[in-house]
Enzyme design. Structure first.
Site, PDB file in Angstrom:
ATOM      1  CE  LYS A  48       9.402  20.235 -68.876  1.00 26.18           C
ATOM      2  NZ  LYS A  48       8.962  21.217 -69.878  1.00 26.18           N
TER       3      LYS A  48
HETATM    4  C1  LIG Z   1       8.569  22.424 -69.463  1.00 25.51           C
HETATM    5  C2  LIG Z   1       8.611  23.482 -70.480  1.00 25.51           C
HETATM    6  C3  LIG Z   1       8.644  24.840 -70.120  1.00 25.51           C
HETATM    7  C4  LIG Z   1       8.530  25.296 -68.697  1.00 25.51           C
HETATM    8  O1  LIG Z   1       9.669  24.975 -67.920  1.00 25.51           O
HETATM    9  P1  LIG Z   1       9.583  25.013 -66.339  1.00 25.51           P
HETATM   10  O2  LIG Z   1      10.883  24.523 -65.857  1.00 25.51           O
HETATM   11  O3  LIG Z   1       8.438  24.147 -65.935  1.00 25.51           O
HETATM   12  O4  LIG Z   1       9.330  26.447 -65.972  1.00 25.51           O
HETATM   13  C5  LIG Z   1       8.764  25.791 -71.132  1.00 25.51           C
HETATM   14  N1  LIG Z   1       8.812  25.432 -72.424  1.00 25.51           N
HETATM   15  C6  LIG Z   1       8.778  24.138 -72.801  1.00 25.51           C
HETATM   16  C7  LIG Z   1       8.817  23.811 -74.248  1.00 25.51           C
HETATM   17  C8  LIG Z   1       8.689  23.129 -71.849  1.00 25.51           C
HETATM   18  O5  LIG Z   1       8.642  21.857 -72.234  1.00 25.51           O
END
Ligand SMILES: *Cc1c(COP(=O)(O)O)cnc(C)c1O
Length: 431
Positions: A107
């Protein structure tokens, strides 16, 4: 580039307005009016491009002339300050590590890009202070906090479910101070998200406060997530072998960026949406009926989502043709027990330490490869240190703290506890 609302009622808006608003006034997600594939030459020469050059080629059509080339390149270079290595795990199975950024989850890419877009647009228009309101199931909060820290004219308010995020995650979102405030909610992630949604619908509140979201629905978080699918392709030694990506999915923003990358011409044979027990999408692909459910708490908590917001964008990309969607996207769900077993198996076979989210991605990939031939890549979406309370006991292993984590782990947590929407509203009005 203009963006339309998937609810088709609100007027189309520019990239800037889509970024500032987050969600359209008719509550629809924004979607680009057109998608132009990149040239064949780009793909055949991709090894000659730097990651930053790749990112610029990928994003420029969506930004258009709303950020000058020089500024956009600067934003990209401040976003991509870390690597995205591919690590081989076993025959036909590799992992794309997305956790080398400041908060050690994928993210960081979207959050850093988005924060710098805000910073740019705010420089142009100093009149209005913006409050970014965001609900997090764990990793979003830290990435957004780190991305926006010190961005002028922007306050960030993060809601997280008390006791339901890991210690490292909690420290990352409660220790930065400055323009970052953390609200600890007595409830689940869904309760946090419901409060945020209520705030955006509260006419009284939005007449007094300039609110926007930083959840993965924002186009400035969603679209830059395409970068690393291209960067992964650049690294493949054999580009003729068909490649499939398994994406551990919760709100389906990350995989939706992969599907967009495919629309830009990236040769991907199949996407695998791997989920934990929150199996809304795998169920939908099997039965044709979309049934949102309250989220279930699992050991891969960043994917505990009971009504994945971005799935609707994947449906839009495939023109609401379920057969076409299923030709390109498979989806499987796995329990916590299966996930723990997979973590042990990966470590035993290859010595690699996967976090629970990556392990869910591994399971989805293995399930797909049982019936299909391809080179498979699962996304390692977070560093195992972010889920110590799961990883250490399951693998009987001590995980050393990387420098990014050492930086926050001993700082003092600062949060404000709330239980009801009115407390959130009061807080926003007073700050
Ligand atoms: C946010 C997150 C996900 C999921 O991603 P999305 O885009 O919401 O599907 C998977 N793994 C981790 C470690 C995350 O922080």
């Amino acid at each position: 580039m203009n963006f339309y609302s998937l609810n088709k009622i609100a007027p189309n808006v520019s990239f800037k307005d889509a970024v500032i608003r987050g969600l359209a006034p008719d509550k629809g997600l924004y979607f680009p009016e057109s998608i132009k594939p990149l040239s064949k030459g780009f793909f055949s020469h991709i090894e000659y491009f730097t990651n930053e050059e790749i990112a610029y080629e990928v994003i420029k059509q969506f930004v258009g002339d709303e950020i000058p080339e020089k500024e956009l390149k600067k934003i990209i270079s401040k976003t991509l300050t870390f690597d995205f290595p591919i690590v081989d795990i076993e025959k036909n199975v590799s992992t794309l590590e997305l956790f080398h950024g400041p908060t050690m989850a994928f993210k960081d890419v979207g959050a850093r890009f988005m924060a710098r877009c805000f910073g740019y647009f705010n420089k142009e228009d100093k009149s209005s202070k913006i409050t970014v309101l965001v609900a997090t199931s764990g990793d979003t909060g830290g990435a957004v906090a780190s991305g926006f820290l010190g961005v002028k004219g922007v306050d960030v308010v993060i809601l997280y479910p008390s006791g339901k995020v890991s210690d490292v995650q909690e420290k990352q979102l409660t220790t930065l101070g400055k323009n970052i405030k953390a609200l600890e909610v007595n409830g689940t992630f869904d309760d946090c998200q419901a409060m945020v949604k209520k705030a955006f619908l509260d006419k009284d509140l939005i007449s007094k406060k300039n609110l926007t979201s930083a959840n993965s629905i924002n186009v400035a978080r969603w679209l830059p997530q395409m970068f690393y699918f291209f960067i992964a392709y650049k690294q493949l030694k054999n580009k003729r072998r068909k490649v499939v990506f398994s994406v551990p999915s919760g709100n389906f923003g990350n995989i939706c960026a992969g599907v967009m990358a495919q629309q830009l011409g990236l040769p991907v044979k199949q996407f695998i949406a791997s989920t934990n027990s929150n199996d809304i999408v795998p169920n939908y692909l099997e039965t044709g009926i979309y049934t949102p459910k309250p989220s279930i708490q699992t050991i891969s908590n960043a994917m505990d989502v009971g009504d994945p917001s971005n799935f609707i964008r994947i449906q839009e990309i495939y023109k609401n043709d379920d057969e076409l969607l299923k030709k390109n996207v498979s989806s499987y769900s796995f329990t916590d027990e299966e996930t723990k077993k997979a973590m042990k198996k990966i470590k035993k076979k290859s010595g690699y330490i996967a976090d629970p989210h990556g392990a869910v991605g591994y399971l989805g990939l293995k399930k797909y490869l049982k019936k299909h031939k391809a080179q498979g890549i699962f996304l390692e979406t977070a560093h195992p240190v972010k889920f110590l309370d799961v990883v250490e006991p399951v693998l009987n292993e001590t995980i050393a703290f990387p420098p990014q984590i050492l930086n926050v782990i001993n700082k003092k947590k600062k949060s404000i506890q709330i239980s009801k929407y009115d407390e959130l509203k009061d807080f926003l009005l007073k700050s």
